[in-house]
Design an enzyme around this catalytic site. Structure first.
Site, PDB file in Angstrom:
ATOM      1  N   ARG A 108       0.544  -1.122   0.115  1.00  0.00           N
ATOM      2  CA  ARG A 108       0.027  -0.153  -0.420  1.00  0.00           C
ATOM      3  C   ARG A 108       0.675   1.739  -0.135  1.00  0.00           C
ATOM      4  O   ARG A 108       1.864   1.589   0.460  1.00  0.00           O
ATOM      5  CB  ARG A 108      -0.672  -0.089   1.197  1.00  0.00           C
ATOM      6  CG  ARG A 108      -1.434   0.989   1.091  1.00  0.00           C
ATOM      7  CD  ARG A 108      -2.541   0.928   3.045  1.00  0.00           C
ATOM      8  NE  ARG A 108      -1.614   1.273   4.067  1.00  0.00           N
ATOM      9  CZ  ARG A 108      -2.378   1.304   5.401  1.00  0.00           C
ATOM     10  NH1 ARG A 108      -3.495   0.763   5.116  1.00  0.00           N
ATOM     11  NH2 ARG A 108      -1.573   1.842   5.740  1.00  0.00           N
ATOM     12  N   CYS A 110       0.070   5.438   0.909  1.00  0.00           N
ATOM     13  CA  CYS A 110      -1.144   6.366   1.373  1.00  0.00           C
ATOM     14  C   CYS A 110      -0.487   7.418   1.369  1.00  0.00           C
ATOM     15  O   CYS A 110       1.007   7.507   1.779  1.00  0.00           O
ATOM     16  CB  CYS A 110      -1.148   6.227   2.571  1.00  0.00           C
ATOM     17  SG  CYS A 110      -2.709   6.844   3.943  1.00  0.00           S
TER      18      CYS A 110
END
Length: 131
Positions: A108, A110
Site C-alpha cells: 500500500r 498512502c
C-alpha cells in the site's frame, strides 16, 4: 483468459464520474479505479465529512467491484489510499485493517492530496488477482 482488457461494471457500486471503468480485468489481474464514498443508488457523497463513514462506504464500493469480477479482498495485492488530510490516517487505517484481515495484507501507499472529487476525504484504488 482474454488477452484484451475487459471492463467490469456493477450497479452495486457507484457509476464512474468520468470517462473510465469501475475496474478493468487484464492478464489475470483486476485494476480497480479509485472509489470515493458515493452511494451507489443516488450518486451522492455520504458521511457529511465523517472520514470513518466515508471509509466504510469506500470499502463497501470496492468490495462490490471485486465481487462483480469474481474476486475478493483476500486477492488484493496493492492499494493506494488518498487522504484530503493525513491526520485522518489512524481512523482510516483502523477501518482498512478490518477490510483486509487476512494473513497477507496488500502492499500500500498512502498519500495526502490537495483535493478529492466531490469534496471526499478518502479515496482508495486497488489491484487484485483474478481466478
Amino acid at each position: 483468459m482474454s488477452t484484451q482488457p475487459e471492463p467490469i461494471r456493477t450497479s452495486a457500486a457507484p457509476e464512474p464520474v468520468g470517462p473510465y471503468e469501475q475496474a478493468v480485468q487484464a492478464g489475470g489481474m483486476l485494476f480497480c479505479s479509485g472509489q470515493i464514498a458515493l452511494d451507489p443508488a443516488t450518486g451522492a457523497l455520504i458521511g457529511q465529512g465523517d472520514v470513518e463513514a466515508e471509509t466504510r462506504q469506500v470499502l463497501s464500493n470496492l468490495r462490490a467491484v471485486l465481487d462483480a469480477a469474481g474476486t475478493g479482498a483476500d486477492r488484493v495485492v496493492r492499494t493506494t489510499v488518498y487522504l484530503a488530510d493525513l491526520a485522518d490516517f489512524p481512523r482510516v487505517n483502523a477501518i482498512y485493517a478490518e477490510f483486509f484481515p487476512g494473513r497477507c495484507a496488500p502492499s500500500r501507499a498512502c498519500v495526502q492530496v490537495a483535493a478529492l472529487p466531490k469534496g471526499a476525504r478518502v479515496e482508495i484504488d486497488a489491484i487484485a488477482l483474478l481466478g
